[in-house]
Design an enzyme around this catalytic site. Structure first.
Site, PDB file in Angstrom:
ATOM      1  N   ARG A   1       1.702  -9.696   7.439  1.00 55.68           N
ATOM      2  CA  ARG A   1       3.012  -9.480   8.259  1.00 55.68           C
ATOM      3  C   ARG A   1       2.751  -8.543   9.390  1.00 55.68           C
ATOM      4  O   ARG A   1       3.562  -8.607  10.423  1.00 55.68           O
ATOM      5  CB  ARG A   1       3.852  -8.574   7.311  1.00 55.68           C
ATOM      6  CG  ARG A   1       4.302  -9.819   6.181  1.00 55.68           C
ATOM      7  CD  ARG A   1       5.198  -8.986   4.991  1.00 55.68           C
ATOM      8  NE  ARG A   1       6.526  -8.600   5.947  1.00 55.68           N
ATOM      9  CZ  ARG A   1       7.397  -8.135   5.075  1.00 55.68           C
ATOM     10  NH1 ARG A   1       7.214  -7.748   3.777  1.00 55.68           N
ATOM     11  NH2 ARG A   1       8.766  -7.920   5.637  1.00 55.68           N
TER      12      ARG A   1
ATOM     13  N   ARG B   1      18.427  19.083   1.626  1.00 54.93           N
ATOM     14  CA  ARG B   1      18.761  17.648   1.934  1.00 54.93           C
ATOM     15  C   ARG B   1      19.766  17.054   0.948  1.00 54.93           C
ATOM     16  O   ARG B   1      19.797  17.343  -0.096  1.00 54.93           O
ATOM     17  CB  ARG B   1      17.480  16.867   1.941  1.00 54.93           C
ATOM     18  CG  ARG B   1      16.393  17.247   2.632  1.00 54.93           C
ATOM     19  CD  ARG B   1      15.161  16.584   2.529  1.00 54.93           C
ATOM     20  NE  ARG B   1      14.058  17.327   3.234  1.00 54.93           N
ATOM     21  CZ  ARG B   1      13.628  16.845   4.349  1.00 54.93           C
ATOM     22  NH1 ARG B   1      13.977  15.657   4.932  1.00 54.93           N
ATOM     23  NH2 ARG B   1      12.966  17.506   5.108  1.00 54.93           N
TER      24      ARG B   1
ATOM     25  N   HIS C   1      -5.115 -14.610   9.154  1.00 54.63           N
ATOM     26  CA  HIS C   1      -4.663 -13.144   8.893  1.00 54.63           C
ATOM     27  C   HIS C   1      -5.250 -12.044   9.067  1.00 54.63           C
ATOM     28  O   HIS C   1      -4.975 -10.885   8.956  1.00 54.63           O
ATOM     29  CB  HIS C   1      -3.618 -12.991   7.760  1.00 54.63           C
ATOM     30  CG  HIS C   1      -2.614 -14.037   7.511  1.00 54.63           C
ATOM     31  ND1 HIS C   1      -1.652 -14.364   8.482  1.00 54.63           N
ATOM     32  CD2 HIS C   1      -2.360 -14.858   6.684  1.00 54.63           C
ATOM     33  CE1 HIS C   1      -0.900 -15.299   8.079  1.00 54.63           C
ATOM     34  NE2 HIS C   1      -1.244 -15.748   6.949  1.00 54.63           N
TER      35      HIS C   1
ATOM     36  N   PRO D   1       0.650  -1.269  -0.092  1.00 47.41           N
ATOM     37  CA  PRO D   1       0.046   0.010   0.011  1.00 47.41           C
ATOM     38  C   PRO D   1       0.870   1.271  -0.091  1.00 47.41           C
ATOM     39  O   PRO D   1       1.345   1.720   1.158  1.00 47.41           O
ATOM     40  CB  PRO D   1      -0.618  -0.119   1.251  1.00 47.41           C
ATOM     41  CG  PRO D   1      -0.181  -1.147   2.193  1.00 47.41           C
ATOM     42  CD  PRO D   1       1.212  -1.428   1.393  1.00 47.41           C
ATOM     43  N   GLU D   2       0.746   1.916  -1.135  1.00 46.43           N
ATOM     44  CA  GLU D   2       1.332   3.335  -1.280  1.00 46.43           C
ATOM     45  C   GLU D   2       0.121   4.072  -1.450  1.00 46.43           C
ATOM     46  O   GLU D   2      -0.970   3.782  -1.260  1.00 46.43           O
ATOM     47  CB  GLU D   2       2.215   3.333  -2.318  1.00 46.43           C
ATOM     48  CG  GLU D   2       3.544   2.299  -2.027  1.00 46.43           C
ATOM     49  CD  GLU D   2       4.569   2.420  -3.347  1.00 46.43           C
ATOM     50  OE1 GLU D   2       4.721   3.439  -4.063  1.00 46.43           O
ATOM     51  OE2 GLU D   2       5.239   1.539  -3.860  1.00 46.43           O
TER      52      GLU D   2
END
Length: 271
Positions: A107, A151, A89, A2-3
């Site tokens: 997970r 950055r 799950h 999932p993005e």
DNA sequence: CCATATACCTGGCAGC
DNA sequence: TGCTGCCAGGTATATG
């Protein structure tokens, strides 16, 4: 899984159907990444006002407080009238008068966290540092370029960090950098303003198109209606190591950055 | 403060 | 078959 696109597709697939529902029950499976933060049964009787998204979080607004849902690496939601016994799950159920919202997450890097309000410490801890939303019209070049200039980290890591712009994960970072013609190894502060603009537009483009295609289903993603996504079929570089670039034919390369795989075309993407 | 590594957890797959 | 090692969509936290 999932993005931003997968989370947004998930939201769109159940937000209208759950709005107005009343919580009738809560069931917890195995522990997720963080504890819920209140007694599960105390959610019973509260009303669901709607579902918003912030970065990769879903915000389920209640008439008293809100629930922050994160899908981690392997999570997916289902919202339906099917109240079959949970599978191995299925680790969180929010039962309502309009359907059962169920989190499946093998997970268990995902989480469901209660916060009294969006300004509460519980919510700020998770959402407070997030950068701008890329698809809301507020993702402007000036702020983005200024942020990049501060950055020295490589651009791929800056995108994954989510402090400048949210929602770009491992798939879409590689894809956006390809579309912008930028090597993932370029240090952020070295990007010119025109290149920053190409990248900004590429991020908006790739994320929008991915939402339109229902997200990417690499192994098991599906929306809350159970529909898979198809954007992976349009990937230019992600998971294509050794295959020819769809633009120039050069072999796509895979490198490691911050313990994650990055894919790029050494010809189309300039240092 | 900054940049990088670690931790969390399960399953699928290639190779032997 | 079954074992081993590697890989996987994220991100808070620890470490240098």
């Amino acid at each position: 899984m999932p993005e931003l696109p997968e989370v947004e597709v998930t939201r769109l697939s159940f937000a209208d159907r759950i709005a107005g529902a009343t919580v009738t029950g809560v069931r917890l499976g195995k522990p997720l990444r963080w504890p819920l933060g209140l007694a599960p049964q105390s959610l019973v009787g509260r009303r669901v006002l709607g579902v918003r998204r912030r970065g990769k979080y879903l915000l389920v607004d209640l008439d008293d407080g809100l629930l922050l849902w994160h899908l981690g690496m392997s999570g997916s939601l289902r919202f339906s009238d099917d109240r079959s016994p949970p599978l191995a799950h299925d680790h969180f159920d929010l039962d309502t008068t309009q359907g059962l919202l169920r989190l499946n997450d093998p997970r268990r890097f995902g989480a469901v966290v209660y916060a009294p309000s969006e300004q509460s410490p519980e919510a700020v801890k998770l959402l407070g540092h997030l950068g701008v939303e890329p698809l809301n019209g507020g993702f402007d070049l000036d702020t983005f370029h200024q942020g990049l200039r501060k950055r020295t980290t490589v651009i791929k890591q800056v995108l994954l960090g989510g402090e400048l712009v949210v929602g770009v994960g491992n798939i879409y970072a590689s894809e956006a950098l390809f579309l912008a013609g930028i090597r993932p190894t370029v240090r952020a502060h070295r990007l010119s303003r025109p290149r920053a603009e190409k990248l900004r537009l590429a991020i908006i483009d790739v994320l929008s198109r991915a939402v339109a295609k229902g997200g990417s289903t690499l192994r098991d993603f599906s929306s809350a209606e159970g529909k898979p996504g198809y954007f992976q079929l349009e990937a230019r570089v992600y998971d294509r190591a050794g295959e020819p670039c769809r633009v120039c034919g050069t072999s796509i390369r895979r490198i490691q950055q911050g313990q994650r795989s990055t894919y790029y075309c050494p010809t189309c993407q300039k240092p």
